[in-house]
Design a protein around this motif. Structure first.
Motif, PDB file in Angstrom:
ATOM      1  N   GLY A 428       0.814  -1.207   0.000  1.00 50.90           N
ATOM      2  CA  GLY A 428       0.000   0.000   0.000  1.00 50.90           C
ATOM      3  C   GLY A 428       0.844   1.251   0.000  1.00 50.90           C
ATOM      4  N   HIS A 429       0.218   2.359   0.379  1.00 50.50           N
ATOM      5  CA  HIS A 429       0.891   3.660   0.337  1.00 50.50           C
ATOM      6  C   HIS A 429       1.616   3.917   1.656  1.00 50.50           C
ATOM      7  N   TYR A 430       2.649   3.161   1.857  1.00 44.96           N
ATOM      8  CA  TYR A 430       3.465   3.310   3.053  1.00 44.96           C
ATOM      9  C   TYR A 430       4.934   3.448   2.652  1.00 44.96           C
ATOM     10  N   ASN A 461      11.429   5.831  -0.063  1.00 46.63           N
ATOM     11  CA  ASN A 461      10.240   6.224  -0.820  1.00 46.63           C
ATOM     12  C   ASN A 461       9.101   6.439   0.158  1.00 46.63           C
ATOM     13  N   ASP A 462       8.806   7.712   0.416  1.00 49.84           N
ATOM     14  CA  ASP A 462       7.750   8.075   1.357  1.00 49.84           C
ATOM     15  C   ASP A 462       6.909   9.163   0.705  1.00 49.84           C
TER      16      ASP A 462
END
Length: 801
Positions: A428-430, A461-462
């Protein structure tokens, strides 16, 4: 004259090089009949083998001294297609004085020892070491130039007999416990060590020169193991466990089952896998009152992540407690995100591990390969809405995959170049992370000088991608009585290895210099002596302000009675700056000049009663700011089976300064008194060398009492703040109690029972009375756990037969 002088130097160099390069050789004979590992050495095949390793030489303290005839040692080796067999006769003219304390596995204690060091690749880089005490206790480890990893455990057999002329050891080490190339004619590095504990003396078969830093490549040679056909290396270790847990509010029962698999892909590489892991009986973590800006470093106690992981630890990019550790979203963060009418009712402190796999080994050309993969499950916290009385779940840790890849090329028996990559991917978007490193460790052939360094690069990558760099370069003289070293480091602001590693300090450059002197052989007063001087300076990259400046002296010595003394004086002569205590980027606070001193006395631990005393003090160039610290250990060995020890630690910080709170745009510091008291009681009763009872009890109390608040200024100074009045005091108590029974009823197979009891009490009201604190911790919510676990080792070859 000059020509003769240089000729003389050349001749001396050639002679010394020849002496160093001499390696004893031992030949193993193929075994055609069965041997019983009973410590008797009664089979004819032992007597028919006239190839004997003898003439041991003292390793320490009097390096190079031959073993006396009354302590002579004779070792023989045989082999077949499944294992190697070692017999050792250790003569002793006073067999009644042989020390033989019965301990847990991998605990040396007050015992004589015999050990065998095996390097299946003969590359001078890594040993498989197997120790047996005079009480029959086994110890084993993986050893490199700088470390011994005793968390690694192999399956092997040994038996000891005490005789009227000394003692006898018989050992069987299956090939499955070793790593070696797949060549027809094996040439192994090998050495044997004997420790006579009452005299604190160690002897080795092949001479080890302590003037040379690396001892692994000073082994002898084992020949004769040719054309062997090792069996399939496949081991299954199923387990089952049961837990009962209760506290003041609830109780629970849990049954678990799982499987560990070890498979030899070939003679050099092994696959380890853990399916449905269970770590419920691992040692408890020491809970503390942590007021530092950094997380608490926790010891790894889970066997899968301790056994044989030294290859993955190269470069310090792997902190195994990241896997299955705390959720990526902290409880405080979640509480700040929910609405005012909601509260967090269940927040898991750890994340469950689904499975883990590792592959490791080394080719015959010295290329080491390590691959580790682990997956942790998606984890939720429960949030209760007080208005609607509804419950909901929110993700605090997504499904996460951890990967490590290591390529380690060794050459010339003392040097290596390593590539390492760690990768963390969250579903996911983590936040995702990738760190790569190139390391080198180069030594001269004579192990006189060492050049080492690394280059590490991180990508995060954040919400926005960031890249960082870390590098170091060092040079040192690693042999002789006089040694020195130089080291330079650079770390960029955005370097971050914390997703799978542990990193505290970034954004600095530093320089380090050291010089040391040591004696090689005992004097009339001392067995050992070493003095080291070093200096270190670090500058923060953005401001170029110093964040560390140290000039230090270390002195270590032991007397002829083998009592140990140590003195360290650490001077910080200039004002430095702390860029982490403010808990905000681009801010810093000053640290005044200070002097730190510590003295350590450790009595000879072979005596029935032994002690350790360590007082320390830090004095700051600031009115009434001082810290005291005292550490002690008192151990009494009642007999060879029963021992008790009490460990105490006390710390008192007067007028300490540290972060207390954020107040709008201000950073508030507290001037505080801090105290810490910890007592540990450890007991052991060995029913046999395979069955033990162990007791561990720990009480910890610490408080922080703030008596003045200050506001941090942009220049790092503090000014008194009389308007801030929030209660930021802390009083923390923790209690742990473990009583365990362990029985290794067969090789690699164990039954263990554990009773565990623990409690924690945290308050913002400081209570200075020890008795009241100790009482309060038991009046809190005490948790009791009883568990039983069965672990059974299955060799595929036994099933096949």
């Amino acid at each position: 004259m000059t020509k003769h002088y240089y000729l003389f130097i050349l001749i001396c160099w050639v002679i010394s090089s020849t002496i160093y390069s001499q390696k004893k050789e031992l030949t193993s004979k193929f075994l055609t009949s069965d041997i019983s590992i009973d410590g008797k050495i009664s089979e004819n095949v032992w007597f028919e083998n006239d190839n004997i390793a003898s003439d041991f030489i003292m390793y320490e303290p009097d390096n190079g001294k031959p073993i006396p005839n009354e302590k002579k040692t004779e070792v023989k080796i045989l082999h077949d297609d499944t294992a190697i067999y070692i017999s050792a006769i250790l003569y002793d003219n006073e067999p009644n004085k042989i020390l033989r304390e019965v301990t847990n596995r991998d605990v040396f204690g007050a015992s004589d020892h015999f050990s065998i060091f095996i390097n299946g690749f003969n590359d001078g880089q890594q040993d498989y070491r197997f120790y047996v005490s005079a009480a029959g206790v086994q110890m084993d480890c993986l050893a490199t130039k700088d470390t011994e990893d005793f968390s690694w455990d192999a399956i092997w057999e040994s038996k000891v007999k005490i005789t009227n002329f000394g003692w006898v050891v018989e050992i069987k080490i299956p090939y499955a416990a070793l790593r070696f190339s797949d060549t027809r004619n094996q040439i192994w590095g090998i050495n044997f060590m004997r420790e006579i504990k009452r005299n604190v003396q160690k002897y080795t078969w092949n001479y080890i020169d302590t003037r040379i830093g690396n001892i692994i490549n000073q082994a002898g040679i084992l020949n004769g193991i040719n054309n062997i056909s090792p069996p399939t290396r496949l081991f299954l270790i199923p387990y089952t466990s049961a837990y009962y847990q209760e506290d003041n509010t609830a109780s629970d029962r849990v049954l678990k089952a799982g499987l560990d698999i070890k498979y030899g892909i070939n003679a050099s590489f092994t696959l380890d896998a853990i399916l449905v892991p269970d770590f419920g009986q691992t040692k408890f973590d020491n809970a503390i009152l942590n007021l530092d800006p950094f997380e608490q470093t926790l010891e790894e106690n889970r066997p899968f992540f301790t056994e044989g992981t030294n290859l993955f630890s190269t470069g310090n990019l792997f902190y195994s407690r990241r896997i299955g550790g705390s959720p990526v979203i902290e409880k405080e963060t979640l509480e700040s995100q929910i609405s005012n009418d909601e509260e967090v009712t269940n927040f898991p402190s750890t994340v469950n591990l689904i499975n883990a796999v590792k592959i490791s080994g080394r080719t015959k050309k010295g290329l080491g390969l390590g691959i580790l993969n682990a997956v942790t499950e998606k984890t939720f916290a429960k949030v209760h809405n007080n208005s609607t009385n509804d419950d909901r779940e929110t993700v605090i840790q997504p499904l996460t995959n951890y990967n490590i890849l290591v390529l380690d090329q060794r050459f010339r028996q003392n040097s290596s170049v390593t590539f390492l990559n760690t990768n963390t991917v969250r579903d996911g978007h983590y936040r995702d992370a990738n760190v790569s490193a190139l390391l080198f460790d180069l030594n001269t052939r004579e192990n006189t000088y060492n050049l080492y360094g690394d280059l590490k690069y991180s990508t995060i990558n954040d919400f926005e991608d960031t890249n960082g760099l870390r590098s170091q370069l060092g040079f040192s003289k690693t042999s002789g009585q006089y040694r020195y070293g130089l080291l330079s480091k650079y770390v960029s602001k955005n370097f971050d290895s914390n997703d799978l590693g542990l990193l505290y300090f970034t954004n600095y450059h530093s320089g380090y210099l050291e010089g040391s002197y040591r004696i090689v052989n005992p004097t009339k007063v001392l067995n050992t002596f070493k003095i080291k001087e070093y200096a270190n300076i670090e500058f923060e990259n953005t401001t170029d302000k110093p964040q560390n400046a140290t000039i230090a002296t270390e002195l270590k010595a032991s007397n002829l009675k083998n009592d140990f003394f140590e003195l360290i004086v650490d001077i910080n002569p200039i004002k430095t700056y702390d860029f982490y205590e403010p808990r905000t980027t681009a801010r810093y606070s000053y640290v005044p000049q200070n002097v730190y001193g510590v003295f350590n006395y450790s009595s000879n631990e072979n005596r029935p009663f032994s002690i350790v005393l360590q007082p320390a003090i830090t004095k700051y160039n600031e009115k009434d700011r001082i810290s005291y610290w005292f550490y002690s250990v008192f151990k009494y060995r009642f007999n060879t089976r029963l021992s008790l020890s009490i460990t105490s630690e006390y710390e008192n910080k007067k007028n300490d300064r540290g972060w207390a709170a954020f107040n709008n745009s201000d950073i508030i510091y507290g001037k505080r008194d801090r105290q810490l008291l910890q007592n540990d009681l450890t007991g052991k009763y060995a029913i046999s060398n395979k069955m033990t009872l162990n007791l561990t009890a720990r009480y910890y109390w610490s408080y922080s009492d703030i008596h003045e608040f200050s506001t941090l200024q942009n220049d790092g100074e503090l000014i008194t703040n009389n308007s801030f009045s929030m209660n930021k005091n802390r009083n923390f108590n923790s209690w742990n109690f473990d009583l365990s029974y362990s029985w290794w009823f067969a090789p690699g197979s164990e039954i263990s029972l554990l009773y565990r009891n623990y409690s924690q009490v945290n308050s913002d009201i400081v209570e200075r009375n020890l008795r009241t604190n100790f009482t309060n911790v038991f009046e809190g919510n005490v948790t009791n756990i009883f568990s039983i676990r069965l672990r059974y080792f299955i060799d595929y070859n036994s099933l096949a037969r």
